[in-house]
Design a protein around this motif. Structure first.
Motif, mmCIF file in Angstrom:
data_model
loop_
_atom_site.group_PDB
_atom_site.id
_atom_site.type_symbol
_atom_site.label_atom_id
_atom_site.label_comp_id
_atom_site.label_asym_id
_atom_site.label_seq_id
_atom_site.Cartn_x
_atom_site.Cartn_y
_atom_site.Cartn_z
ATOM 1 N N GLU A 1 50.606 54.049 12.922
ATOM 2 C CA GLU A 1 50.773 53.389 14.120
ATOM 3 C C GLU A 1 52.040 54.227 14.718
ATOM 4 O O GLU A 1 52.438 54.151 15.971
ATOM 5 C CB GLU A 1 50.801 51.942 14.130
ATOM 6 N N ARG A 2 52.764 55.023 13.675
ATOM 7 C CA ARG A 2 53.766 55.546 14.496
ATOM 8 C C ARG A 2 53.588 56.720 15.389
ATOM 9 O O ARG A 2 52.663 57.252 15.551
ATOM 10 C CB ARG A 2 54.635 56.342 13.460
ATOM 11 N N PRO A 3 54.437 56.599 16.654
ATOM 12 C CA PRO A 3 54.179 57.644 17.815
ATOM 13 C C PRO A 3 53.989 59.092 17.178
ATOM 14 O O PRO A 3 53.199 60.163 17.725
ATOM 15 C CB PRO A 3 55.293 57.411 18.922
ATOM 16 N N GLY A 4 54.763 59.504 16.229
ATOM 17 C CA GLY A 4 54.978 60.839 15.598
ATOM 18 C C GLY A 4 53.751 61.272 15.047
ATOM 19 O O GLY A 4 53.260 62.452 15.217
ATOM 20 N N PHE A 5 52.820 60.220 14.739
ATOM 21 C CA PHE A 5 51.540 60.815 14.258
ATOM 22 C C PHE A 5 50.622 61.230 15.209
ATOM 23 O O PHE A 5 49.701 62.154 14.888
ATOM 24 C CB PHE A 5 50.596 59.354 13.627
#
Length: 342
Positions: free
Chosen positions: A295-299
């Protein structure tokens, strides 16, 4: 005891503050009871497969050649026809036995390279198609004479993260063993930190099928193994997670991350009987699908680098399976000679 992983921390990595050396970690041989593993294997083998077998990765179905495989000694080929649908059938040309795996696909037609017999996926000249299914990550073929069960219209595919929010990688390997040896390996989570210290640390099995008084894993623990473990990144940097191992079919084990970083990500291990080798020993193909999500934006940035990330995921799975196939092969060797103590 490892700290129970949280659903999501501020940072994806954690620092092991009190690392334990490999030879000083808590032995797990008392907890890894052979009867528990055997009963879990027995329950898995009793579940229906509908005679579906995994033959490879969806992305390996290319436009110029078929995806080929062998299931219990039967050659099969899979390709995409002119209208985009999958076609599958025997890999032996019905004319004079040419290996269709070596034949090209032209405009959706599989053309035998010996005498030009052309197959568009429909019955022709003694060649009969097989039921085939593409789940978006893996390709399955149904072989009723091999499976011997009541057929199902589609294979039992476990839930996965949404394709738009995940990256999938597929590893394939072959071992001298039977599918049950591969499944039994996955139903022994206690060996992780001992046998794979380069990947897993601080492993504790907190729930077993049916419960043993230590279950803390939620509903899935009733029919799975719940494990708290940290994936080793580098040095003391780790990713702690809670994972549940379940068996939706007789030749499939699924590990799903239920807490911690990457919640919802899955690792599906599928064991397909290949057939005997030249010495009559059984061989099994392991097809493992790793579907990672976060769920992290960096993914989202990582997803744009999917080809690179996929190669890393496949290499990681390959390193683990070099050990685990040796484990499965050893188990079969002992079973076949009446020396297996489990």
């Amino acid at each position: 005891m490892p700290r129970r992983p949280q659903d999501r921390g501020r940072y994806p990595l954690s620092l092991r503050r009190h690392p334990v050396r490999w030879d000083q970690q808590r032995p797990t041989w008392r907890q890894a009871r052979p009867a528990v593993i055997a009963e879990a294997l027995k329950r898995a083998q009793a579940r229906p497969s509908g005679n579906w077998f995994v033959v490879g990765a969806s992305r390996d179905v290319r436009g110029d050649r078929p995806l080929s495989g062998t299931v219990a000694g039967q050659e099969v080929v899979v390709w995409r026809t002119a209208d985009g649908r999958l076609a599958a059938g025997p890999g032996v040309c019905p004319h004079l036995g040419a290996p269709l795996a070596d034949s090209p696909v032209r405009c959706g037609t599989l053309v035998c390279h010996w005498h030009g017999l052309a197959l568009d996926g429909a019955p022709f000249a003694g060649w009969e198609p097989l039921p085939v299914h593409d789940d978006g990550v893996l390709v399955w073929v149904r072989l009723d004479p091999v499976g011997g069960e009541a057929p199902l219209d589609a294979p039992v595919v476990p839930p996965r993260p949404e394709p738009a929010r995940s990256v999938a990688a597929v590893y394939t390997g072959v071992g001298v063993c039977e599918p049950e040896d591969v499944v039994a390996n996955r139903l022994d989570p206690w060996h992780g930190a001992w046998f794979h210290p380069y990947s897993f640390v601080d492993l504790t099995v907190v729930g077993t099928p049916g419960g043993d008084g230590t279950d803390q894993g939620g509903a899935d623990a009733d029919d799975g193994f719940t494990v708290d473990v940290s994936f080793k990144v580098a040095g003391r940097l780790v990713v702690p997670v809670r994972a549940v191992f379940t068996t939706p079919g007789p030749r499939t084990v699924v590990m799903r991350i239920t807490e911690g970083e990457g919640r919802g990500s899955v690792v599906e291990t599928h064991a397909t009987p290949l057939g005997p080798d030249e010495r009559g020993r059984p061989r099994t193909t392991v097809v493992e699908a790793v579907v990672a999500s976060s769920e992290r934006p960096g993914f989202a940035v990582a997803r744009r680098m999917a080809p690179v990330l996929r190669r890393f995921m496949e290499a990681t799975a390959g390193r683990l399976w070099r050990d685990d196939l040796a484990y499965a092969e050893r188990r079969w060797q002992l079973r076949s000679t009446g020396r297996f103590p489990g």
